[in-house]
Design an enzyme around this catalytic site. Structure first.
Site, PDB file in Angstrom:
ATOM      1  N   CYS A 341       0.838  -1.205   0.000  1.00 31.44           N
ATOM      2  CA  CYS A 341       0.000   0.000   0.000  1.00 31.44           C
ATOM      3  C   CYS A 341       0.872   1.254   0.000  1.00 31.44           C
ATOM      4  CB  CYS A 341      -0.906  -0.011   1.228  1.00 31.44           C
ATOM      5  SG  CYS A 341      -2.090   1.349   1.271  1.00 31.44           S
ATOM      6  N   ARG A 437     -13.076   1.235  -4.005  1.00 26.18           N
ATOM      7  CA  ARG A 437     -12.572   1.182  -2.625  1.00 26.18           C
ATOM      8  C   ARG A 437     -11.923   2.513  -2.242  1.00 26.18           C
ATOM      9  NH1 ARG A 437      -8.071  -0.341   0.528  1.00 26.18           N
ATOM     10  NH2 ARG A 437      -8.704  -1.594   2.332  1.00 26.18           N
TER      11      ARG A 437
END
Length: 522
Positions: A341, A437
């Site tokens: 991430c 998302r």
């Protein structure tokens, strides 16, 4: 009555004998209580902090790791697999539930595809990764058709939803003189099967009674072939470490969760999942404190009041409080802490995971809402830290990626077996649909908040997760905590103490000073 002064008593190990025989309740300031350490303006990761050991008065095996996923769902181990398309599909979900945790099916697919994954997981009773192809009697087999498997199943039409006729073993096929012939010319006949609801001992008994080497398992609802089980598979299962109690519903099927988004179209996805018997839904968003998620929480609780909802992701008490007031049954904590991430780098928002877990857990515990620590887990020590800091479970992505149960095929690169692992914020995943998302719009520019990579083959989670849980138990023993509830109480009462670690302390706490070494966890 005459009383001894301390200096008149016999001495042992530098202490008066009466004091040396058992621990004394002396007030000795050492380290920091969590409330002080995490309120100094620093954002700490798991590696930045270390717990000071406490007092042991119980064996490692006495540690209980049973916990809560949500207000209403209990697990026997505090492990959750992440809803990522390179981590959790049906095989992972089944294996996690078999071990006593739970898997969350990803939503980077169509509603019908996600429903099929849920249906597959719910119909299984054995966490078996069955790698087999299906052919019709008129087909001709090539070596590549076997893939990584050792058997090809033959059915009426060449699909899994038609009658099973026979099978071909790879070991037999490679020795055939005429490999250009039709499958029906050399296949072994197979006129039996067992329901996919059979447990391992039932299948073993069937194979023993029949005196055969393999048997297909068939879903009773539609006749689809689910797996092909062999005696070798059963022997392999018996070699795995002892596991805890599986995560089961009252009906006996595995507990399975699934991710959804917060768009109106996700209401249709949710309807599919409820029909499939999903046990909990995770609202999958990188920043959960939004009007979109609050509205979806209220919609779900009104439309499906018996369904548990996990909100997130959040990293602050303010975010958490908003979702708690909206009615969530669990909270997912973490923003930018995953290994793939890049949210903190790209967007300049997030929080160190140790600080995030402690802060959110502190507010969530007042409402009885369990916390899932999502991201940043690289070893068993990180699991210990997440749980003691207030989490009830840990959600893992990279820790499980590359395992036998993770989606995708292995590739060999420089002599190593690898599997793809990608962030749901990577451009590759977003192109497939995960941009929602990140509150993205398909018609607009996509900004990556993750990367695509590869991880080494880890083998089956049925082997390495039980070892990790035993390591967690050893960590809890060192802290004097015999359960998660005990650990949380020791932290809140300021009995457990922590310190921040310098870079040198972190280096000292790992392997160092060696020319070479081999590191094995078990």
């Amino acid at each position: 009555m005459y009383k001894h002064n301390l200096w008149e008593l016999p001495i042992l190990n530098g202490l008066p004998l009466a004091m040396a025989e058992k621990p004394q309740n002396l007030i000795l300031e050492d380290g920091f209580p969590a409330v002080k350490l995490f309120n100094q303006g620093y954002s700490y990761t798991y590696d930045d902090v270390i717990f000071l050991p406490h007092y042991i008065d119980f064996a490692t095996d006495s540690v209980q790791l049973n916990t809560k996923l949500t207000k209403n769902i209990s697990l026997s181990i505090p492990c959750v697999s992440s809803p990522m398309d390179t981590v959790t599909e049906s095989y992972m979900a089944v294996a996690m539930a078999y071990l006593g945790g739970i898997g969350i099916l990803h939503s980077n697919n169509t509603p019908s595809e996600q429903f099929a994954l849920l249906e597959s997981a719910k119909s299984r009773r054995i966490p078996f990764v069955s790698d087999f192809e299906v052919k019709s009697p008129a087909d001709v087999i090539e070596l590549s058709d076997f893939g990584y498997g050792t058997v090809i199943l033959v059915t009426d039409t060449g699909s899994r939803k038609s009658r099973v006729l026979g099978y071909v073993l790879k070991s037999v096929w490679v020795n055939l003189k005429n490999k250009d012939g039709r499958v029906c010319d050399y296949m072994s006949k197979l006129d039996y099967s067992v329901p996919s609801s059979y447990h391992l001992d039932q299948i073993a008994g069937f194979l023993g009674d029949k005196g055969v080497k393999l048997v297909p398992t068939v879903r009773e609802s539609d006749g689809e072939v689910v797996d092909v089980m062999t005696l070798e598979d059963i022997e392999k299962f018996q070699e795995y470490p002892k596991r805890g109690l599986p995560s089961l519903t009252p009906n006996g099927d595995f507990l399975v969760g699934a991710a959804i988004g917060t768009r109106d179209s996700d209401k249709q996805r949710l309807e599919y999942l409820v029909k499939g018997g999903v046990d909990a839904v995770v609202l999958d968003s990188s920043q959960g404190n939004s009007i979109y998620q609050l509205d979806m929480i209220k919609y779900i609780k009104k439309t499906y009041p018996g369904l548990d909802v996990i909100g997130g992701n959040v990293v602050t008490a303010y975010q958490a409080q908003n979702l708690i007031q909206a009615g969530v049954d669990g909270l997912r904590v973490g923003m930018g802490s995953g290994s793939i991430c890049t949210t903190q780098e790209v967007c300049a928002v997030g929080r160190g995971q140790a600080t995030a877990v402690y802060k959110v857990s502190s507010i969530a515990s007042k409402s009885g809402v369990p916390v899932i620590a999502d991201g940043g887990i690289s070893n068993s020590g990180h699991i210990v830290k997440a749980l003691v800091l207030g989490a009830s479970t840990v959600m893992m992505g990279s820790y499980l990626a590359g395992s036998t149960e993770a989606p995708g095929a292995y590739v060999v690169q420089d002599g190593r077996r690898l599997k793809k692992y990608r962030g749901m914020g990577s451009l590759e995943a977003m192109t497939k649909g995960s941009d929602q998302r990140y509150l993205g719009d398909k018609s607009k520019l996509k900004i990556a908040q993750g990367v695509v990579g590869a991880v080494a083959d880890k083998g089956s989670i049925l082997k390495f997760v039980p070892y990790a849980m035993h390591a967690v138990k050893q960590g809890f023993q060192d802290l004097g905590a015999s359960s998660l509830q005990s650990a949380h109480e020791l932290l809140r009462s300021e009995v457990l103490r922590l310190e921040a670690r310098t870079g040198a302390a972190q280096a000292e706490g790992g392997v160092h000073g060696l020319v070479s070494y081999e590191k094995k966890a078990f």
